[in-house]
Design a protein around this motif. Structure first.
Motif, PDB file in Angstrom:
ATOM      1  N   GLN B  11      18.517  31.888  19.583  1.00 19.98           N
ATOM      2  CA  GLN B  11      17.555  30.810  19.369  1.00 19.98           C
ATOM      3  C   GLN B  11      16.675  31.193  18.174  1.00 19.98           C
ATOM      4  OE1 GLN B  11      16.979  28.239  21.873  1.00 19.98           O
ATOM      5  NE2 GLN B  11      19.008  28.908  22.477  1.00 19.98           N
ATOM      6  N   PRO B  12      16.084  30.190  17.519  1.00 15.43           N
ATOM      7  CA  PRO B  12      15.166  30.569  16.434  1.00 15.43           C
ATOM      8  C   PRO B  12      13.983  31.371  16.966  1.00 15.43           C
ATOM      9  CG  PRO B  12      15.235  28.166  16.735  1.00 15.43           C
ATOM     10  CD  PRO B  12      16.260  28.754  17.635  1.00 15.43           C
ATOM     11  N   LEU B  13      13.454  32.213  16.083  1.00 11.52           N
ATOM     12  CA  LEU B  13      12.309  33.043  16.445  1.00 11.52           C
ATOM     13  C   LEU B  13      11.027  32.287  16.095  1.00 11.52           C
ATOM     14  CD1 LEU B  13      11.948  35.974  17.451  1.00 11.52           C
ATOM     15  CD2 LEU B  13      11.889  36.703  15.076  1.00 11.52           C
ATOM     16  N   LEU B  14      11.038  31.713  14.901  1.00 13.55           N
ATOM     17  CA  LEU B  14       9.851  31.023  14.394  1.00 13.55           C
ATOM     18  C   LEU B  14      10.285  29.644  13.925  1.00 13.55           C
ATOM     19  CD1 LEU B  14       6.800  31.798  13.404  1.00 13.55           C
ATOM     20  CD2 LEU B  14       7.861  31.814  11.149  1.00 13.55           C
ATOM     21  N   VAL B  15       9.536  28.631  14.331  1.00 11.97           N
ATOM     22  CA  VAL B  15       9.876  27.278  13.892  1.00 11.97           C
ATOM     23  C   VAL B  15       8.631  26.624  13.308  1.00 11.97           C
ATOM     24  CG1 VAL B  15      10.687  24.986  14.581  1.00 11.97           C
ATOM     25  CG2 VAL B  15      11.655  27.015  15.664  1.00 11.97           C
ATOM     26  N   ALA B  16       8.744  26.146  12.076  1.00  6.85           N
ATOM     27  CA  ALA B  16       7.650  25.388  11.466  1.00  6.85           C
ATOM     28  C   ALA B  16       8.058  23.924  11.490  1.00  6.85           C
ATOM     29  CB  ALA B  16       7.439  25.844  10.025  1.00  6.85           C
ATOM     30  N   ASN B  17       7.134  23.104  11.924  1.00  5.98           N
ATOM     31  CA  ASN B  17       7.438  21.692  12.073  1.00  5.98           C
ATOM     32  C   ASN B  17       6.400  20.856  11.324  1.00  5.98           C
ATOM     33  OD1 ASN B  17       8.436  19.307  12.946  1.00  5.98           O
ATOM     34  ND2 ASN B  17       7.900  19.582  15.110  1.00  5.98           N
ATOM     35  N   SER B  18       6.814  20.251  10.196  1.00  6.87           N
ATOM     36  CA  SER B  18       5.925  19.381   9.406  1.00  6.87           C
ATOM     37  C   SER B  18       4.575  19.998   9.100  1.00  6.87           C
ATOM     38  CB  SER B  18       5.660  18.080  10.162  1.00  6.87           C
ATOM     39  OG  SER B  18       6.742  17.256  10.102  1.00  6.87           O
ATOM     40  N   LEU B  19       4.568  21.250   8.701  1.00  6.53           N
ATOM     41  CA  LEU B  19       3.299  21.925   8.429  1.00  6.53           C
ATOM     42  C   LEU B  19       2.643  21.382   7.170  1.00  6.53           C
ATOM     43  CD1 LEU B  19       3.512  25.781   8.831  1.00  6.53           C
ATOM     44  CD2 LEU B  19       2.157  24.145  10.144  1.00  6.53           C
ATOM     45  N   SER B  20       1.356  21.079   7.277  1.00 10.70           N
ATOM     46  CA  SER B  20       0.613  20.612   6.108  1.00 10.70           C
ATOM     47  C   SER B  20      -0.765  21.237   6.098  1.00 10.70           C
ATOM     48  CB  SER B  20       0.436  19.088   6.157  1.00 10.70           C
ATOM     49  OG  SER B  20       1.686  18.459   6.168  1.00 10.70           O
ATOM     50  N   LYS B  21      -1.292  21.370   4.898  1.00 15.28           N
ATOM     51  CA  LYS B  21      -2.675  21.820   4.769  1.00 15.28           C
ATOM     52  C   LYS B  21      -3.291  21.079   3.603  1.00 15.28           C
ATOM     53  CE  LYS B  21      -6.294  24.305   5.499  1.00 15.28           C
ATOM     54  NZ  LYS B  21      -6.970  24.277   6.811  1.00 15.28           N
ATOM     55  N   SER B  22      -4.399  20.440   3.861  1.00 15.22           N
ATOM     56  CA  SER B  22      -5.074  19.806   2.732  1.00 15.22           C
ATOM     57  C   SER B  22      -6.514  20.251   2.678  1.00 15.22           C
ATOM     58  CB  SER B  22      -4.962  18.289   2.823  1.00 15.22           C
ATOM     59  OG  SER B  22      -5.277  17.868   4.127  1.00 15.22           O
ATOM     60  N   TYR B  23      -7.001  20.353   1.467  1.00 18.62           N
ATOM     61  CA  TYR B  23      -8.401  20.648   1.221  1.00 18.62           C
ATOM     62  C   TYR B  23      -8.971  19.383   0.617  1.00 18.62           C
ATOM     63  CZ  TYR B  23      -6.968  25.488   1.834  1.00 18.62           C
ATOM     64  OH  TYR B  23      -6.466  26.648   2.341  1.00 18.62           O
ATOM     65  N   GLY B  24      -9.640  18.585   1.432  1.00 21.81           N
ATOM     66  CA  GLY B  24     -10.099  17.291   0.953  1.00 21.81           C
ATOM     67  C   GLY B  24      -8.895  16.465   0.554  1.00 21.81           C
ATOM     68  N   ARG B  25      -8.862  16.024  -0.700  1.00 19.96           N
ATOM     69  CA  ARG B  25      -7.747  15.190  -1.126  1.00 19.96           C
ATOM     70  C   ARG B  25      -6.592  16.003  -1.685  1.00 19.96           C
ATOM     71  NH1 ARG B  25     -10.081  11.899  -5.395  1.00 19.96           N
ATOM     72  NH2 ARG B  25      -7.960  11.183  -5.715  1.00 19.96           N
ATOM     73  N   ILE B  26      -6.804  17.306  -1.783  1.00 14.31           N
ATOM     74  CA  ILE B  26      -5.751  18.131  -2.365  1.00 14.31           C
ATOM     75  C   ILE B  26      -4.791  18.624  -1.278  1.00 14.31           C
ATOM     76  CG2 ILE B  26      -5.265  20.248  -3.665  1.00 14.31           C
ATOM     77  CD1 ILE B  26      -8.261  19.934  -4.646  1.00 14.31           C
ATOM     78  N   GLY B  27      -3.529  18.295  -1.439  1.00 12.80           N
ATOM     79  CA  GLY B  27      -2.539  18.772  -0.475  1.00 12.80           C
ATOM     80  C   GLY B  27      -2.000  20.110  -0.926  1.00 12.80           C
ATOM     81  N   ALA B  28      -2.436  21.205  -0.295  1.00 15.47           N
ATOM     82  CA  ALA B  28      -2.001  22.536  -0.715  1.00 15.47           C
ATOM     83  C   ALA B  28      -0.594  22.813  -0.220  1.00 15.47           C
ATOM     84  CB  ALA B  28      -2.965  23.586  -0.182  1.00 15.47           C
ATOM     85  N   CYS B  29      -0.240  22.157   0.878  1.00 13.33           N
ATOM     86  CA  CYS B  29       1.061  22.390   1.476  1.00 13.33           C
ATOM     87  C   CYS B  29       1.428  21.124   2.240  1.00 13.33           C
ATOM     88  CB  CYS B  29       0.927  23.591   2.418  1.00 13.33           C
ATOM     89  SG  CYS B  29       2.485  24.231   2.971  1.00 13.33           S
ATOM     90  N   ARG B  30       2.593  20.571   1.950  1.00 16.19           N
ATOM     91  CA  ARG B  30       2.925  19.276   2.544  1.00 16.19           C
ATOM     92  C   ARG B  30       4.254  19.278   3.283  1.00 16.19           C
ATOM     93  NH1 ARG B  30       1.275  15.370  -2.524  1.00 16.19           N
ATOM     94  NH2 ARG B  30       0.227  17.023  -3.690  1.00 16.19           N
ATOM     95  N   ASP B  31       4.164  18.982   4.552  1.00 12.33           N
ATOM     96  CA  ASP B  31       5.339  18.646   5.343  1.00 12.33           C
ATOM     97  C   ASP B  31       6.478  19.673   5.237  1.00 12.33           C
ATOM     98  OD1 ASP B  31       6.667  17.004   7.093  1.00 12.33           O
ATOM     99  OD2 ASP B  31       7.626  15.824   5.512  1.00 12.33           O
ATOM    100  N   VAL B  32       6.146  20.915   5.582  1.00  7.92           N
ATOM    101  CA  VAL B  32       7.161  21.971   5.510  1.00  7.92           C
ATOM    102  C   VAL B  32       7.757  22.218   6.898  1.00  7.92           C
ATOM    103  CG1 VAL B  32       7.619  24.385   4.974  1.00  7.92           C
ATOM    104  CG2 VAL B  32       6.005  23.073   3.567  1.00  7.92           C
ATOM    105  N   SER B  33       9.068  22.149   6.984  1.00 10.34           N
ATOM    106  CA  SER B  33       9.751  22.411   8.246  1.00 10.34           C
ATOM    107  C   SER B  33      10.913  23.376   8.016  1.00 10.34           C
ATOM    108  CB  SER B  33      10.342  21.118   8.827  1.00 10.34           C
ATOM    109  OG  SER B  33       9.332  20.189   9.108  1.00 10.34           O
ATOM    110  N   PHE B  34      11.072  24.351   8.901  1.00  8.71           N
ATOM    111  CA  PHE B  34      12.260  25.216   8.857  1.00  8.71           C
ATOM    112  C   PHE B  34      12.313  26.044  10.136  1.00  8.71           C
ATOM    113  CE2 PHE B  34       8.898  27.928   7.284  1.00  8.71           C
ATOM    114  CZ  PHE B  34       9.174  29.153   7.855  1.00  8.71           C
ATOM    115  N   SER B  35      13.464  26.649  10.371  1.00  8.02           N
ATOM    116  CA  SER B  35      13.601  27.575  11.498  1.00  8.02           C
ATOM    117  C   SER B  35      14.012  28.927  10.951  1.00  8.02           C
ATOM    118  CB  SER B  35      14.694  27.099  12.454  1.00  8.02           C
ATOM    119  OG  SER B  35      14.356  25.852  12.989  1.00  8.02           O
ATOM    120  N   LEU B  36      13.462  29.977  11.533  1.00  4.34           N
ATOM    121  CA  LEU B  36      13.823  31.333  11.134  1.00  4.34           C
ATOM    122  C   LEU B  36      14.452  32.021  12.343  1.00  4.34           C
ATOM    123  CD1 LEU B  36      13.398  33.463   8.754  1.00  4.34           C
ATOM    124  CD2 LEU B  36      11.488  34.274  10.127  1.00  4.34           C
TER     125      LEU B  36
END
Lengths: 232, 265
Positions: B11-36
């Motif tokens: 089974q995957p160990l780590l799963v990221a699902n639609s990860l996002s980070k925004s600082y105000g209007r700035i999207g530093a990280c948008r919609d990241v998904s993967f399995s490790l």
């Protein structure tokens, strides 16, 4: 299917975004099969796409369309659509690739460069090194060089180390890209022998060989790549 | 080897699902998904400002995501949402099952205490209390990262950059983690020191069957260490795949630019 490799209608085009998006068609309609114990040689002039086809079969180049069927542990996997993890599994257990040039990590001794695939496959270091030694010996790499990293070796010596590394595993499919290009007659003969042994073990091989004499000696069948020319 | 079958069935160990980070209007990280998966090394590449460090911080629970989630399969086999872990659970995860190798070893080490204590500290945190055993384990790890055991009582501030980085690695691996995050681990080192460290990392990762998420702007590092690559630009993952596929047959204009910018060896 009984074929180890079953390529159907595969195509590949490079889009060079940095050169204004020029499209470089490489091959299209690539279709052939390779049975166990058979060596298929790809022929065609330089630039016809032989190496690209080999890389597509290894999963190194992605296909734009078509299918690369590989028999892996009793099942058929389409490498054109496989997940990265599947491709890695296929490479560990099924497909070996002998490239033209040795890409070794600095600092690693020749004997370990050759033995590494066996150790990764679970063999003890001592047994793996013993088999590596046998192969290096057959390929005329003197024992005094075995503990040195191959980076300082001559082109021909490096290629022989590369061949030893490629032939050491018992994988059911082997892809050979110019395995004899910079070898002398004696060592070319050793490679021909090694290929014959692999055939007897039922290994399916696809090779690119420019030397006519070697081609006659190893080829069971020749696939002419010019028929897959993609030039529109 | 065992890891072939693990890779195929686990089974995957780590799963990221639609990860996002925004600082105000700035999207530093948008919609990241993967399995490790266990034993898998994933490289996140991209230039400064592409969002790769932000992503690493969210994955390792150091930064709260604005959207999406990260889940991790704990040692007991249960997959948990990281954001839902209690502080004590999270700390335990950090000390045992995870490692984090910083670019600057001073961030991951205690510079004024001895090398032995730096390694031993992680063991004490998980309940080891026998001085002899801790010291033995610490010496063993120093040897594995090619540090002379005679230097065990010296503080890392007396170490060279390369030694510090190797010590930081030993400190992280001593508790037998299954997942290690690395942020430009060879970043500040001389080329010769870098090659040695990469070789060491490569062997350790394979031997210990570690899963690794490594952030690097150096494609040669990605090629040598990773199975898979994610290329980031402007906070998004623009291309992903098997490392040799992405580097030998890049599709996106930006990836082609990155690859073509490498000097030939």
């Amino acid at each position: 299917m009984t074929a180890m490799i079953d390529v159907t209608d595969a195509s590949k085009t490079f889009t060079m975004h940095l050169q204004g998006g020029i499209e470089l068609p490489v091959v299209r309609g690539v279709t052939f099969r390779v049975e166990p114990g058979e060596c298929v040689v790809l022929s065609g002039p330089s630039g016809a796409g032989k190496s690209s086809i080999l890389k597509m079969i290894f999963g190194n180049y992605r296909c734009d369309s078509g299918r690369i069927g590989i028999r892996h542990r009793g099942e058929v996997i389409d490498l054109a659509t496989a997940e990265p993890r599947q491709v890695l599994n296929v490479r560990r257990a099924t497909i070996g690739y002998v490239s033209q040039f040795l890409r070794a990590v600095p600092r690693v001794a020749t004997i370990d460069v050759v033995a590494e695939p066996l150790i990764a496959g679970g063999m003890t270091r001592a047994d793996a090194q013993a088999r590596a030694g046998e192969l290096l010996h057959r390929l005329n790499i003197p024992e005094r060089l075995w503990q040195l990293p191959p980076a300082t070796f001559s082109g021909g010596e490096q290629q022989r180390v590369n061949i030893a590394r490629g032939f050491i595993s018992d994988l059911p499919i082997l892809l050979l890209d110019e395995p004899t290009a910079s070898l002398d007659a004696a060592n070319r003969a050793v490679v021909v022998e090694l290929v014959a042994e692999k055939k007897r073990q039922g290994v399916a091989m696809v090779a690119i060989v420019h030397d006519d004499e070697i081609r006659h000696l190893i080829a069971d069948r020749i696939v002419d790549v010019t028929s897959f020319a993609a030039a529109a | 080897m065992a890891d072939q079958d693990l890779l195929e069935t686990d089974q995957p160990l780590l799963v990221a699902n639609s990860l996002s980070k925004s600082y105000g209007r700035i999207g530093a990280c948008r919609d990241v998904s993967f399995s490790l998966y266990p034993g898998e090394v994933l490289a996140i590449v991209g230039e400064s400002g592409s969002g790769k460090s932000t992503l690493l911080q969210m994955l390792s629970g150091q930064l709260a995501a604005s959207g999406g989630q990260v889940s991790y399969r704990m040692r007991d086999g249960v997959t948990r949402d990281l954001a839902a872990l209690g502080e004590a659970e999270r700390r335990l995860l950090y000390r045992t099952d995870w490692g984090f190798v910083h670019q600057d070893p001073a961030q991951g080490l205690r510079m004024a205490v001895s090398a032995g204590a730096n390694v031993g500290e992680r063991l004490m945190a998980v309940g080891w209390n026998h001085y002899g055993q801790i010291r033995e384990s610490a010496s063993d790890w120093l040897t594995r990262v090619e540090i002379d055991v005679a230097r065990i009582d010296d503080a890392p501030r007396t170490y060279s950059g390369g030694m510090r980085q190797r010590l930081q690695i030993a400190r992280n691996l001593v508790t037998g983690p299954r997942l290690v995050f690395m942020d430009e681990p060879t970043g500040g080192l001389d080329v010769s020191v870098q090659a040695r460290l990469l070789d060491l990392l490569r062997n350790l990762v394979a031997e210990l069957h570690l899963a690794v998420v490594i952030v690097t702007h150096d494609l040669a590092v990605a090629r040598l260490l990773s199975h898979r690559v994610m290329v980031m630009k402007g906070g998004r993952v623009i291309e992903t795949g098997l490392t040799d596929q992405v580097l030998d047959d890049p599709r996106e204009p930006y990836t082609q630019l990155l690859v073509s910018s490498i000097l030939p060896p």
